[in-house]
Design a protein around this motif. Structure first.
Motif, PDB file in Angstrom:
ATOM      1  N   GLY A  16       0.789  -1.223   0.000  1.00 18.45           N
ATOM      2  CA  GLY A  16       0.000   0.000   0.000  1.00 18.45           C
ATOM      3  C   GLY A  16       0.824   1.278   0.000  1.00 18.45           C
ATOM      4  O   GLY A  16       0.273   2.356   0.142  1.00 18.45           O
ATOM      5  N   ASP A  17       2.110   1.164  -0.182  1.00 13.86           N
ATOM      6  CA  ASP A  17       2.995   2.330  -0.221  1.00 13.86           C
ATOM      7  C   ASP A  17       3.607   2.420  -1.621  1.00 13.86           C
ATOM      8  O   ASP A  17       4.070   1.418  -2.171  1.00 13.86           O
ATOM      9  CB  ASP A  17       4.104   2.170   0.830  1.00 13.86           C
ATOM     10  N   GLU A  18       3.615   3.613  -2.182  1.00 12.72           N
ATOM     11  CA  GLU A  18       4.109   3.797  -3.556  1.00 12.72           C
ATOM     12  C   GLU A  18       5.570   3.381  -3.721  1.00 12.72           C
ATOM     13  O   GLU A  18       5.930   2.728  -4.706  1.00 12.72           O
ATOM     14  CB  GLU A  18       3.930   5.263  -3.962  1.00 12.72           C
ATOM     15  N   LEU A  23       9.485  -0.688  -5.691  1.00 14.63           N
ATOM     16  CA  LEU A  23      10.556  -1.657  -5.438  1.00 14.63           C
ATOM     17  C   LEU A  23      10.166  -3.049  -5.945  1.00 14.63           C
ATOM     18  O   LEU A  23      10.959  -3.735  -6.583  1.00 14.63           O
ATOM     19  CB  LEU A  23      10.889  -1.721  -3.944  1.00 14.63           C
ATOM     20  N   VAL A  24       8.933  -3.442  -5.665  1.00 15.92           N
ATOM     21  CA  VAL A  24       8.453  -4.744  -6.137  1.00 15.92           C
ATOM     22  C   VAL A  24       8.446  -4.775  -7.665  1.00 15.92           C
ATOM     23  O   VAL A  24       8.876  -5.756  -8.276  1.00 15.92           O
ATOM     24  CB  VAL A  24       7.060  -5.065  -5.558  1.00 15.92           C
ATOM     25  N   ALA A  25       7.993  -3.690  -8.287  1.00 15.65           N
ATOM     26  CA  ALA A  25       7.970  -3.631  -9.753  1.00 15.65           C
ATOM     27  C   ALA A  25       9.386  -3.736 -10.328  1.00 15.65           C
ATOM     28  O   ALA A  25       9.606  -4.440 -11.320  1.00 15.65           O
ATOM     29  CB  ALA A  25       7.296  -2.336 -10.220  1.00 15.65           C
ATOM     30  N   ARG A  26      10.347  -3.073  -9.690  1.00 16.11           N
ATOM     31  CA  ARG A  26      11.733  -3.148 -10.169  1.00 16.11           C
ATOM     32  C   ARG A  26      12.293  -4.547 -10.014  1.00 16.11           C
ATOM     33  O   ARG A  26      12.992  -5.051 -10.893  1.00 16.11           O
ATOM     34  CB  ARG A  26      12.616  -2.145  -9.424  1.00 16.11           C
ATOM     35  N   LEU A  27      11.994  -5.190  -8.902  1.00 14.58           N
ATOM     36  CA  LEU A  27      12.475  -6.558  -8.702  1.00 14.58           C
ATOM     37  C   LEU A  27      11.798  -7.521  -9.681  1.00 14.58           C
ATOM     38  O   LEU A  27      12.427  -8.484 -10.133  1.00 14.58           O
ATOM     39  CB  LEU A  27      12.256  -6.995  -7.256  1.00 14.58           C
ATOM     40  N   CYS A  28      10.539  -7.274 -10.005  1.00 15.41           N
ATOM     41  CA  CYS A  28       9.845  -8.098 -11.011  1.00 15.41           C
ATOM     42  C   CYS A  28      10.494  -7.927 -12.383  1.00 15.41           C
ATOM     43  O   CYS A  28      10.728  -8.901 -13.095  1.00 15.41           O
ATOM     44  CB  CYS A  28       8.376  -7.706 -11.115  1.00 15.41           C
ATOM     45  N   ALA A  29      10.764  -6.696 -12.744  1.00 13.64           N
ATOM     46  CA  ALA A  29      11.285  -6.401 -14.075  1.00 13.64           C
ATOM     47  C   ALA A  29      12.759  -6.764 -14.240  1.00 13.64           C
ATOM     48  O   ALA A  29      13.161  -7.304 -15.270  1.00 13.64           O
ATOM     49  CB  ALA A  29      11.082  -4.916 -14.397  1.00 13.64           C
ATOM     50  N   ASP A  30      13.550  -6.480 -13.219  1.00 15.81           N
ATOM     51  CA  ASP A  30      15.008  -6.592 -13.362  1.00 15.81           C
ATOM     52  C   ASP A  30      15.633  -7.727 -12.568  1.00 15.81           C
ATOM     53  O   ASP A  30      16.847  -7.911 -12.614  1.00 15.81           O
ATOM     54  CB  ASP A  30      15.671  -5.269 -12.959  1.00 15.81           C
ATOM     55  N   GLY A  31      14.843  -8.460 -11.798  1.00 13.93           N
ATOM     56  CA  GLY A  31      15.383  -9.561 -11.018  1.00 13.93           C
ATOM     57  C   GLY A  31      16.079  -9.081  -9.751  1.00 13.93           C
ATOM     58  O   GLY A  31      16.004  -7.906  -9.384  1.00 13.93           O
ATOM     59  N   PRO A  32      16.757 -10.003  -9.059  1.00 18.01           N
ATOM     60  CA  PRO A  32      17.422  -9.674  -7.791  1.00 18.01           C
ATOM     61  C   PRO A  32      18.406  -8.509  -7.947  1.00 18.01           C
ATOM     62  O   PRO A  32      19.101  -8.420  -8.958  1.00 18.01           O
ATOM     63  CB  PRO A  32      18.154 -10.969  -7.439  1.00 18.01           C
ATOM     64  N   GLN A  33      18.424  -7.642  -6.913  1.00 16.51           N
ATOM     65  CA  GLN A  33      19.282  -6.452  -6.961  1.00 16.51           C
ATOM     66  C   GLN A  33      19.778  -6.099  -5.569  1.00 16.51           C
ATOM     67  O   GLN A  33      19.138  -6.396  -4.571  1.00 16.51           O
ATOM     68  CB  GLN A  33      18.499  -5.261  -7.513  1.00 16.51           C
ATOM     69  N   SER A  34      20.899  -5.389  -5.562  1.00 13.99           N
ATOM     70  CA  SER A  34      21.444  -4.872  -4.308  1.00 13.99           C
ATOM     71  C   SER A  34      20.682  -3.613  -3.910  1.00 13.99           C
ATOM     72  O   SER A  34      19.986  -3.003  -4.734  1.00 13.99           O
ATOM     73  CB  SER A  34      22.925  -4.531  -4.485  1.00 13.99           C
ATOM     74  N   ALA A  42      15.660   6.149  -7.354  1.00 12.14           N
ATOM     75  CA  ALA A  42      14.445   5.998  -6.546  1.00 12.14           C
ATOM     76  C   ALA A  42      13.984   7.315  -5.928  1.00 12.14           C
ATOM     77  O   ALA A  42      12.825   7.441  -5.538  1.00 12.14           O
ATOM     78  CB  ALA A  42      14.675   4.964  -5.440  1.00 12.14           C
ATOM     79  N   GLY A  43      14.878   8.272  -5.799  1.00  9.88           N
ATOM     80  CA  GLY A  43      14.498   9.554  -5.217  1.00  9.88           C
ATOM     81  C   GLY A  43      14.382   9.534  -3.709  1.00  9.88           C
ATOM     82  O   GLY A  43      13.854  10.474  -3.124  1.00  9.88           O
ATOM     83  N   VAL A  44      14.817   8.442  -3.076  1.00 10.80           N
ATOM     84  CA  VAL A  44      14.840   8.349  -1.620  1.00 10.80           C
ATOM     85  C   VAL A  44      16.197   7.805  -1.194  1.00 10.80           C
ATOM     86  O   VAL A  44      16.940   7.250  -1.992  1.00 10.80           O
ATOM     87  CB  VAL A  44      13.695   7.459  -1.066  1.00 10.80           C
ATOM     88  N   THR A  45      16.489   7.951   0.077  1.00  7.96           N
ATOM     89  CA  THR A  45      17.797   7.546   0.584  1.00  7.96           C
ATOM     90  C   THR A  45      17.942   6.023   0.658  1.00  7.96           C
ATOM     91  O   THR A  45      16.954   5.287   0.666  1.00  7.96           O
ATOM     92  CB  THR A  45      18.038   8.107   1.998  1.00  7.96           C
ATOM     93  N   ARG A  46      19.175   5.607   0.744  1.00  6.99           N
ATOM     94  CA  ARG A  46      19.475   4.180   0.905  1.00  6.99           C
ATOM     95  C   ARG A  46      18.826   3.651   2.188  1.00  6.99           C
ATOM     96  O   ARG A  46      18.302   2.540   2.222  1.00  6.99           O
ATOM     97  CB  ARG A  46      20.994   4.007   0.925  1.00  6.99           C
ATOM     98  N   ALA A  48      16.097   4.749   3.612  1.00  5.01           N
ATOM     99  CA  ALA A  48      14.657   4.611   3.387  1.00  5.01           C
ATOM    100  C   ALA A  48      14.355   3.354   2.576  1.00  5.01           C
ATOM    101  O   ALA A  48      13.416   2.613   2.895  1.00  5.01           O
ATOM    102  CB  ALA A  48      14.111   5.847   2.673  1.00  5.01           C
ATOM    103  N   ILE A  49      15.153   3.093   1.546  1.00  2.00           N
ATOM    104  CA  ILE A  49      14.964   1.883   0.734  1.00  2.00           C
ATOM    105  C   ILE A  49      15.128   0.649   1.615  1.00  2.00           C
ATOM    106  O   ILE A  49      14.331  -0.300   1.532  1.00  2.00           O
ATOM    107  CB  ILE A  49      15.954   1.849  -0.456  1.00  2.00           C
ATOM    108  N   THR A  50      16.126   0.665   2.483  1.00  2.00           N
ATOM    109  CA  THR A  50      16.360  -0.462   3.383  1.00  2.00           C
ATOM    110  C   THR A  50      15.145  -0.695   4.280  1.00  2.00           C
ATOM    111  O   THR A  50      14.700  -1.837   4.458  1.00  2.00           O
ATOM    112  CB  THR A  50      17.625  -0.226   4.235  1.00  2.00           C
ATOM    113  N   LYS A  51      14.598   0.371   4.842  1.00  2.00           N
ATOM    114  CA  LYS A  51      13.411   0.244   5.703  1.00  2.00           C
ATOM    115  C   LYS A  51      12.229  -0.320   4.921  1.00  2.00           C
ATOM    116  O   LYS A  51      11.507  -1.196   5.412  1.00  2.00           O
ATOM    117  CB  LYS A  51      13.047   1.592   6.325  1.00  2.00           C
ATOM    118  N   HIS A  52      12.025   0.164   3.697  1.00  2.00           N
ATOM    119  CA  HIS A  52      10.925  -0.341   2.873  1.00  2.00           C
ATOM    120  C   HIS A  52      11.128  -1.821   2.540  1.00  2.00           C
ATOM    121  O   HIS A  52      10.173  -2.599   2.551  1.00  2.00           O
ATOM    122  CB  HIS A  52      10.795   0.475   1.588  1.00  2.00           C
ATOM    123  N   LEU A  53      12.355  -2.210   2.245  1.00  2.00           N
ATOM    124  CA  LEU A  53      12.642  -3.613   1.946  1.00  2.00           C
ATOM    125  C   LEU A  53      12.360  -4.505   3.162  1.00  2.00           C
ATOM    126  O   LEU A  53      11.850  -5.612   3.019  1.00  2.00           O
ATOM    127  CB  LEU A  53      14.080  -3.788   1.477  1.00  2.00           C
TER     128      LEU A  53
END
Length: 108
Positions: A16-18, A23-34, A42-46, A48-53
């Protein structure tokens, strides 16, 4: 159906968060990533990405694998499949309800 909804609720909450949805769309399209690759553009900090993951991981949507010093994130397709099945059931219920309404409205 009720148990399916209960089981799928954390999945839908996590999606429910954009940013998490992207992130899910990127992992679907591009496969596993660091995290570094996922942060790029992404326009957000590393951080923030870590927290979302981690939110996505708690819902069982993604998982982290260690490769040397790096964490590689990938999708857990079973959870997304569970969410899709839940949406299919809800869609069928709506179709059934609309069919009953149509019969009621069109009956003499």
């Amino acid at each position: 159906m009720e148990s399916g909804l209960k089981h799928s609720a954390p999945i839908f909450a996590a999606l429910g968060d954009e940013t998490r949805l992207r992130l899910v769309a990127r992992l679907c399209a591009d496969g596993p990533q660091s995290i570094a690759r996922l942060t790029g553009g992404a326009g957000v900090t590393r951080q923030a990405i870590t927290k979302h993951l981690h939110v996505l991981a708690e819902a069982g949507i993604v998982r982290s694998l260690r490769q040397g010093r790096e964490s590689i994130w990938e999708l857990e397709p079973r959870q997304l499949e569970e969410a899709r099945r839940c949406l299919d059931q809800i869609s069928q219920q709506w179709d059934d309800a609309l069919g009953r309404l149509k019969l009621f409205v069109e009956s003499p």
